[in-house]
Design a protein around this motif. Structure first.
Motif, mmCIF file in Angstrom:
data_model
loop_
_atom_site.group_PDB
_atom_site.id
_atom_site.type_symbol
_atom_site.label_atom_id
_atom_site.label_comp_id
_atom_site.label_asym_id
_atom_site.label_seq_id
_atom_site.Cartn_x
_atom_site.Cartn_y
_atom_site.Cartn_z
ATOM 1 N N TYR A 104 -22.520 -22.470 -14.517
ATOM 2 C CA TYR A 104 -22.581 -23.760 -15.194
ATOM 3 C C TYR A 104 -22.439 -23.660 -16.710
ATOM 4 O O TYR A 104 -21.999 -24.613 -17.360
ATOM 5 C CB TYR A 104 -23.886 -24.482 -14.838
ATOM 6 C CG TYR A 104 -23.837 -25.090 -13.459
ATOM 7 C CD1 TYR A 104 -23.030 -26.190 -13.181
ATOM 8 C CD2 TYR A 104 -24.582 -24.544 -12.416
ATOM 9 C CE1 TYR A 104 -22.965 -26.732 -11.902
ATOM 10 C CE2 TYR A 104 -24.525 -25.088 -11.134
ATOM 11 C CZ TYR A 104 -23.715 -26.180 -10.889
ATOM 12 O OH TYR A 104 -23.646 -26.722 -9.621
ATOM 13 N N GLU A 105 -22.781 -22.528 -17.286
ATOM 14 C CA GLU A 105 -22.664 -22.392 -18.731
ATOM 15 C C GLU A 105 -21.325 -21.830 -19.181
ATOM 16 O O GLU A 105 -20.950 -22.025 -20.336
ATOM 17 C CB GLU A 105 -23.793 -21.493 -19.254
ATOM 18 C CG GLU A 105 -25.160 -22.128 -19.218
ATOM 19 C CD GLU A 105 -25.285 -23.300 -20.195
ATOM 20 O OE1 GLU A 105 -24.597 -23.284 -21.241
ATOM 21 O OE2 GLU A 105 -26.064 -24.215 -19.908
ATOM 22 N N SER A 106 -20.609 -21.119 -18.275
ATOM 23 C CA SER A 106 -19.408 -20.438 -18.782
ATOM 24 C C SER A 106 -18.307 -20.253 -17.746
ATOM 25 O O SER A 106 -17.491 -19.335 -17.885
ATOM 26 C CB SER A 106 -19.812 -19.056 -19.320
ATOM 27 O OG SER A 106 -20.427 -18.280 -18.305
ATOM 28 N N LYS A 107 -18.246 -21.093 -16.733
ATOM 29 C CA LYS A 107 -17.257 -20.862 -15.675
ATOM 30 C C LYS A 107 -15.812 -20.963 -16.168
ATOM 31 O O LYS A 107 -14.907 -20.437 -15.534
ATOM 32 C CB LYS A 107 -17.480 -21.830 -14.509
ATOM 33 C CG LYS A 107 -17.320 -23.297 -14.867
ATOM 34 C CD LYS A 107 -17.629 -24.171 -13.660
ATOM 35 C CE LYS A 107 -17.577 -25.655 -14.009
ATOM 36 N NZ LYS A 107 -17.924 -26.499 -12.860
ATOM 37 N N GLY A 108 -15.579 -21.627 -17.292
ATOM 38 C CA GLY A 108 -14.222 -21.717 -17.834
ATOM 39 C C GLY A 108 -13.928 -20.642 -18.864
ATOM 40 O O GLY A 108 -12.837 -20.623 -19.453
ATOM 41 N N GLY A 113 -16.868 -13.657 -21.964
ATOM 42 C CA GLY A 113 -17.754 -14.764 -22.292
ATOM 43 C C GLY A 113 -18.791 -15.010 -21.209
ATOM 44 O O GLY A 113 -19.954 -15.299 -21.512
ATOM 45 N N GLN A 114 -18.392 -14.892 -19.959
ATOM 46 C CA GLN A 114 -19.339 -15.073 -18.863
ATOM 47 C C GLN A 114 -20.390 -13.965 -18.861
ATOM 48 O O GLN A 114 -21.574 -14.215 -18.622
ATOM 49 C CB GLN A 114 -18.587 -15.104 -17.525
ATOM 50 C CG GLN A 114 -17.642 -16.297 -17.383
ATOM 51 C CD GLN A 114 -17.042 -16.412 -16.004
ATOM 52 O OE1 GLN A 114 -17.742 -16.319 -14.997
ATOM 53 N NE2 GLN A 114 -15.744 -16.630 -15.934
ATOM 54 N N ALA A 161 -14.596 -19.897 -8.902
ATOM 55 C CA ALA A 161 -15.409 -19.715 -10.110
ATOM 56 C C ALA A 161 -16.812 -19.229 -9.758
ATOM 57 O O ALA A 161 -17.418 -18.461 -10.519
ATOM 58 C CB ALA A 161 -15.474 -21.023 -10.893
ATOM 59 N N TRP A 162 -17.338 -19.674 -8.608
ATOM 60 C CA TRP A 162 -18.656 -19.210 -8.190
ATOM 61 C C TRP A 162 -18.620 -17.725 -7.817
ATOM 62 O O TRP A 162 -19.519 -16.963 -8.170
ATOM 63 C CB TRP A 162 -19.167 -20.029 -7.003
ATOM 64 C CG TRP A 162 -20.346 -19.408 -6.303
ATOM 65 C CD1 TRP A 162 -20.373 -18.881 -5.044
ATOM 66 C CD2 TRP A 162 -21.666 -19.211 -6.839
ATOM 67 N NE1 TRP A 162 -21.617 -18.382 -4.756
ATOM 68 C CE2 TRP A 162 -22.431 -18.571 -5.840
ATOM 69 C CE3 TRP A 162 -22.264 -19.523 -8.054
ATOM 70 C CZ2 TRP A 162 -23.764 -18.235 -6.022
ATOM 71 C CZ3 TRP A 162 -23.596 -19.187 -8.247
ATOM 72 C CH2 TRP A 162 -24.343 -18.547 -7.237
ATOM 73 N N GLY A 205 -15.271 -16.287 -26.639
ATOM 74 C CA GLY A 205 -14.778 -17.471 -25.971
ATOM 75 C C GLY A 205 -15.146 -18.733 -26.723
ATOM 76 O O GLY A 205 -14.916 -18.842 -27.932
ATOM 77 N N ASN A 206 -15.772 -19.662 -26.031
ATOM 78 C CA ASN A 206 -16.135 -20.952 -26.641
ATOM 79 C C ASN A 206 -17.586 -20.998 -27.081
ATOM 80 O O ASN A 206 -18.115 -22.092 -27.328
ATOM 81 C CB ASN A 206 -15.862 -22.097 -25.642
ATOM 82 C CG ASN A 206 -14.372 -22.287 -25.412
ATOM 83 O OD1 ASN A 206 -13.558 -22.132 -26.319
ATOM 84 N ND2 ASN A 206 -14.000 -22.607 -24.173
#
Length: 211
Positions: A104-108, A113-114, A161-162, A205-206
């Motif tokens: 939920y915080e970094s799936k993109g 970054g994840q 993504a999960w 990342g972001n």
């Protein structure tokens, strides 16, 4: 009894005695197996190796793998390789919570970054300033916006993504790879400016990360 008859009897007794030793002495038995049979081509059932013995012999005779190809399970050339090597099984609730946080915080985000987000969550459990469990860190009031009413929403198991988040969580918990912000305790998205007076560790990342 003629000399030739005596010689034949002695030869027969000698062969019988040798055969008895070959059947009982382990060192001699292997030599006896390599000797050609003088009677027929049918192998003695006692000399036919079992499947396990045959495989063991093949493994013993096989050349050793080059040293460069022998790799420790915890050593990976890249973060992507470490992530790809993880079995996609939820081992326990703590791992599930960590993967939920990553999702939920970094799936993109890119894998780095994840991983950085996962490290922040784990670092908090060891800092003494936050709850000592991963699930407790995520459920702490006012810390993670995706948490509603103290409950963690469970991502769809079939989502790609999960699966990535779960693998990243395993890499982070197993300390298989470090991000460049591996000592961070806080982060925020690039598009916000909370005005924190904390030591900035870096950005991935972001997200921007702080100690």
């Amino acid at each position: 009894m003629s000399f030739s008859a005596r010689a034949a009897i002695i030869a027969a007794v000698t062969l019988a005695f040798a055969a008895g030793i070959g059947a009982t002495a382990p060192g001699v038995a292997r030599q006896a197996e390599t000797a050609p049979s003088s009677s027929n081509n049918t192998p003695d059932p006692a000399q036919v190796p079992t499947m396990a013995e045959a495989l063991a012999d093949l493994e013993a005779d096989a050349p050793a793998a080059p040293e460069a190809l022998v790799q420790d399970d915890a050593d990976y050339a890249t973060l992507a390789a470490a992530v790809a090597a993880q079995p996609l099984v939820v081992d326990d609730e703590e791992l599930n919570c960590l993967a939920i946080g990553v999702y939920y915080e970094s799936k993109g985000e890119p894998l780095e970054g994840q991983l950085a987000v996962a490290e922040v969550i784990l670092n908090r459990t060891e800092s003494g300033r936050f709850p000592r469990s991963v699930c407790g860190v995520l459920k702490q009031r006012g810390q993670f916006s995706f948490v509603r009413g103290g409950q963690l929403p469970q991502p769809p198991e079939s989502a790609r993504a999960w699966k990535t988040a779960l693998a990243v969580a395993k890499v982070a918990r197993g300390d298989m790879w470090d991000s460049k912000v591996s000592n961070a305790l806080y982060f925020h998205a690039r598009y916000v400016s909370p005005g924190w007076r904390r030591a900035r560790v870096g950005s991935v990342g972001n997200h921007v990360f702080y100690r």
